[in-house]
Design an enzyme around this catalytic site. Sequence first.
Site, short mmCIF file in Angstrom:
data_model
loop_
_atom_site.label_atom_id
_atom_site.label_comp_id
_atom_site.label_asym_id
_atom_site.label_seq_id
_atom_site.Cartn_x
_atom_site.Cartn_y
_atom_site.Cartn_z
N ASP B 211 0.87 -1.17 0.00
CA ASP B 211 0.00 0.00 0.00
C ASP B 211 0.91 1.23 0.00
O ASP B 211 1.51 1.56 1.02
CB ASP B 211 -0.90 -0.04 1.24
N LYS B 237 -3.42 12.21 -3.37
CA LYS B 237 -2.52 12.49 -2.25
C LYS B 237 -1.16 12.97 -2.73
O LYS B 237 -0.28 13.26 -1.93
CB LYS B 237 -2.35 11.23 -1.40
#
Lengths: 127, 421
Positions: B211, B237
């Site tokens: 991740d 992000k």
Amino acid sequence: MVDSLYRETILDHYRNPRNKGSLDPADYTYADTNPLCGDEVRIDLRVENGRVSDVKFEGRGCAVSIAATSILTEMVEGRPLDEVKAITKDDLLEELEIPVSPARMKCALLGLKVLKAGIYGVAQDDE
Amino acid sequence: MTPQPAIATTPFDAAAVRADFPILTQEPAPGEPSLVFLDSAASSQKPAAVIEALDDYYRAANANIHRGVYRLSELSTGRYEQARHLVADFVGAASPRECVFVRNTTEAINLVAHAWGRKHIAAGDLIVLTVMDHHSNLVPWQLLAEEKGAELAHVTVTPDGRLDLDHLDALLRREPKLVAFPHVSNSLGTLNDAAEITRRAKAAGATVLIDGAQSVPHLPADVQALGCDFLAFSGHKMLGPMGSGVLWGKKAVLDALPPFMGGGSMIRTVELTRSTWADVPARFEAGTPAVADAIGLGAAIEYLSALGMDAVRAHERDLLAYALPRLAEIPGMTLLGPSDPVHQSGVVSFTLGDIHPHDVAAILDAEGVAVRAGHHCTQPLLRHLGLVATTRASFYVYNTEADVDRLVSALHAANRVFGLT
């Protein structure tokens, strides 16, 4: 805004919650959490002759949710159950006398949600 | 990707970077404080270059991609595929075909759980995750494990918020089919040794998913160096648009997988009762994708590449080194996680006395400082650490030491409101 949200009454109720504790036995008891922040509130009620004769709560949460629940218990103590059932979120918000932003509304109303769910015996989403 | 020089040749000019972000340079309303944005771990702000790429796409190149035989569709397709090349170069992919555009990290992980998981996980198989995983790397595997009768095990976390690698080794001896873990903890900022964890997991025969939601935006992340099979990350992000994200997968692994979602674009031939699948990555991009957002992500990658990811990492490490001792001096402060700039990304999670994190964040907001409060989608991690919620500040390229000073000053204000100092 902070001065108004965290006015002295709110901080006082947060530090010295009224009617803190539990009732055993109780006529109505209910607990719930705010999944967003993990706040927890449980409210116990005793009813005599159709009136709330005693109320206690246990809670863990932010100043807004604890103070609002503390103020709510003062609102219901000694009142007829019919009137307690009729308390709206606006009644409580008026009593809090603070500007509650949409993000904090669930904090302010957690206690009321628990109270209503306890009385009606089902969870009410009082949005 | 060619590795960036280990030391940036010019000092990182965060003030100049900040000037590229319209939302950060807005005039505040009269009487209001200027914005200090410290919630980039949730979603970053966007530089003018990304906003302009979106604007230009819709003004000059908007048309559905693929199969259009007119020039506008070719232009749109070209820009979309160019963005895929930029993504591939950014993470060191062997080919752009290894990069699947998705909406976010969550979708990327769900894609793997559905396509890879349903094919390769059977009853009794072990899937190893970690206690520090984001809900998005826990829940998809819970759903899969329930469906298949597979077993889940979680690498435990030390009190200072690091993965217990001895526990990992113990779990690896049980020969898990999959090991999935966060490169960087979104909640604590812990920087895990992803290459070493991957090396051990591969040696045990596991497929490895990393991740990368909190690492790819903040440090050099090269899939060849990491050695993993899948890397999932979010565009929003890393200065890119909301709704952009990427699943990188090894070509040989992706090639062997069935589709995730069915629909247009992901097929080779369709009959009424059966179909054959397109090659990767199209096989995993059913329906019209978020074309403009992928192109915007390409612009974000160009922006970050110009800064240099080593320089980005160094800047955040320096900011954390500046922030940690100043935060530690605040009465009531409990810093969570490693509290070590070498082993921590630009994320700092803390509690302040017995003030509820929501109250801390509300007071900080009134001072113009935007932080996150709550469980940060890591309820098991916080429960493991004996917490319900924390306040989290996270840094990015546009944050400065002045932002840290504003955070520290606002935390003192929170202490004053609650009468702690």
